[in-house]
Design an enzyme around this catalytic site. Sequence first.
Site, PDB file in Angstrom:
ATOM      1  N   SER A  93      31.165  69.781  42.313  1.00  0.00           N
ATOM      2  CA  SER A  93      31.272  70.029  43.768  1.00  0.00           C
ATOM      3  C   SER A  93      30.181  70.927  44.300  1.00  0.00           C
ATOM      4  O   SER A  93      30.198  71.290  45.474  1.00  0.00           O
ATOM      5  CB  SER A  93      32.609  70.699  44.106  1.00  0.00           C
ATOM      6  OG  SER A  93      33.665  70.018  43.523  1.00  0.00           O
ATOM      7  N   THR A 195      33.644  74.223  44.875  1.00  0.00           N
ATOM      8  CA  THR A 195      32.821  74.766  45.971  1.00  0.00           C
ATOM      9  C   THR A 195      32.917  76.268  45.876  1.00  0.00           C
ATOM     10  O   THR A 195      34.015  76.810  45.782  1.00  0.00           O
ATOM     11  CB  THR A 195      33.393  74.338  47.339  1.00  0.00           C
ATOM     12  OG1 THR A 195      33.111  72.963  47.521  1.00  0.00           O
ATOM     13  CG2 THR A 195      32.774  75.130  48.482  1.00  0.00           C
ATOM     14  N   THR A 213      27.978  73.977  48.441  1.00  0.00           N
ATOM     15  CA  THR A 213      28.822  72.840  48.050  1.00  0.00           C
ATOM     16  C   THR A 213      28.059  71.521  48.123  1.00  0.00           C
ATOM     17  O   THR A 213      27.042  71.423  48.824  1.00  0.00           O
ATOM     18  CB  THR A 213      30.038  72.733  49.004  1.00  0.00           C
ATOM     19  OG1 THR A 213      30.952  71.758  48.515  1.00  0.00           O
ATOM     20  CG2 THR A 213      29.635  72.330  50.419  1.00  0.00           C
ATOM     21  N   ARG A 223      28.086  63.060  56.598  1.00  0.00           N
ATOM     22  CA  ARG A 223      29.254  63.931  56.820  1.00  0.00           C
ATOM     23  C   ARG A 223      28.938  65.368  56.375  1.00  0.00           C
ATOM     24  O   ARG A 223      28.384  65.607  55.305  1.00  0.00           O
ATOM     25  CB  ARG A 223      30.450  63.378  56.033  1.00  0.00           C
ATOM     26  CG  ARG A 223      31.721  64.215  56.160  1.00  0.00           C
ATOM     27  CD  ARG A 223      31.867  65.224  55.034  1.00  0.00           C
ATOM     28  NE  ARG A 223      33.105  65.969  55.119  1.00  0.00           N
ATOM     29  CZ  ARG A 223      33.365  67.063  54.405  1.00  0.00           C
ATOM     30  NH1 ARG A 223      32.476  67.538  53.572  1.00  0.00           N
ATOM     31  NH2 ARG A 223      34.511  67.695  54.522  1.00  0.00           N
ATOM     32  N   THR A 246      37.600  77.014  51.022  1.00  0.00           N
ATOM     33  CA  THR A 246      37.345  75.847  50.191  1.00  0.00           C
ATOM     34  C   THR A 246      38.421  74.820  50.513  1.00  0.00           C
ATOM     35  O   THR A 246      39.460  75.159  51.072  1.00  0.00           O
ATOM     36  CB  THR A 246      37.334  76.224  48.698  1.00  0.00           C
ATOM     37  OG1 THR A 246      37.074  75.049  47.928  1.00  0.00           O
ATOM     38  CG2 THR A 246      38.662  76.818  48.256  1.00  0.00           C
ATOM     39  N   GLY A 247      38.151  73.572  50.152  1.00  0.00           N
ATOM     40  CA  GLY A 247      39.135  72.527  50.434  1.00  0.00           C
ATOM     41  C   GLY A 247      38.638  71.582  51.501  1.00  0.00           C
ATOM     42  O   GLY A 247      37.432  71.463  51.733  1.00  0.00           O
TER      43      GLY A 247
END
Length: 336
Positions: A93, A195, A213, A223, A246-247
Site C-alpha cells: 500500500s 498506508t 500511500t 483516483r 488510513t482506510g
Amino acid sequence: MKRRNFIKKASATGLGLVAVSSTIISCDETKSSEKKAFVSTSKTKTIKPLVIATWKTDLAVETAAKYLEQGSSALEAVEQGCRIEEANEKGQSVGKGGLPDRDGNVTLDACIMDEKGNYGAVLGVKNIKHVISVARKVMEDTPHVMLVGEGAEKFALEKGFKKENLLTEASKKAWEKWKEKSEYKPIINIENHDTIGMLAIDKKGNISGACTTSGLAYKMAGRVGDSPIIGGGLFVDNEVGGASATGLGEEVLKTVGSFLIVELMRQGKSPQEACEEAIGRIVNKPGKNFKDFQVGYIAVNKQGETGAYSIHEWFSYNLYKNKENKNIKSDFFNKA
Ligand code: SD4
C-alpha cells in the site's frame, strides 16, 4: 502580533487544551472584549521525543525515533521514517511494491506538514519511489503546495530523484489475478493495510507529520484519496497537535477527518476522544453502511498524549515514547 492575544483567565482544570470564556486584551486594535478563546493550561511536561504511526510500522517508527533522539527536527524524522515504508517492497500500500490501479500503473500520493503549518503534496505520481521527499521539496522549494501526475514526476526528476519501475512481480501477479474478474468495488479490506501516516514531536516540542500511500488497490486511473490532502489524511497545528488517517479515503475526505480531530483537540477533547468523534461522524451518517470498509485515525496533542480509533478491529499503530517502540492494537467502533 495580531494573533498574540493575552488571555487573562486560565481554566481551573489544568488539563490539556480547554475552552475558557476569557477576557482578551489584544496588543493592537481591540482593547478588551469578551470572547471565547482556547488556551493550553497544561502544566504536565510534554512527552518528547515521540512518534506515532499507523499500522505495524516498527522499523519506520524506530528510524524516525533515532533521528529525533539525535536531535533532528520532527519534520526530518517523519520524512525519514516514511521513506522506510516506501522502500519496503513487501508493503503493498506504499511506495515501491504498491498495488497498481486497474490499468496496471502504480501511482503514489504523499504529503507532509511542518511545525509552521507549511504543507507540500504530490498526487498520482508514477515511477518515483520516495514521494514523501518529493512532497517536502514541493513544500520547501516551490511557491505551491501540490503537484500532480506528470508535473510532479517532472519536478522530481529535475530535483534528482531516480526514475524506477514501482510494479513488483508480486503486485503484478495480484493485479493479473484481480483482472480475471475485474470486480470494481472500492472497498478497503479491514485487516491488512500499511498506508503510513506518521506524527512526531521533537526534542524542542515541535510537531510535524507525513502521510504516504499507493492508495486503493485497483482504483480508477486518476483516483486520489485522502492521504495527500491537507486536513484529510493529515493535519498538524503546532499549537494543538496532529492527526492522520488510513482506510477508505473517500470517507475520510467527506468528513475532513484529520482537520476535524485537531480542531476537536483545540476545543478541549483528548486525542482519544477526538479520534472517536471523527469515526462517529462517518458511522453515524444516516443510512451509512460501514460494514465493508475501514477507517482508522491516530492523533497526538501538544503534551504528547495520543489517541487512536477505527471503525473495525485490526487497526494498530506504532508508538515510540519514553524510549520504547510498541505496536498497539487500536480500540474500535464495530463491536457487534
Ligand atoms: C486512500 N487512505 O487512498 C488511502 C488508503 C489507505 O491503507 O489508507 N490504505 O484512500
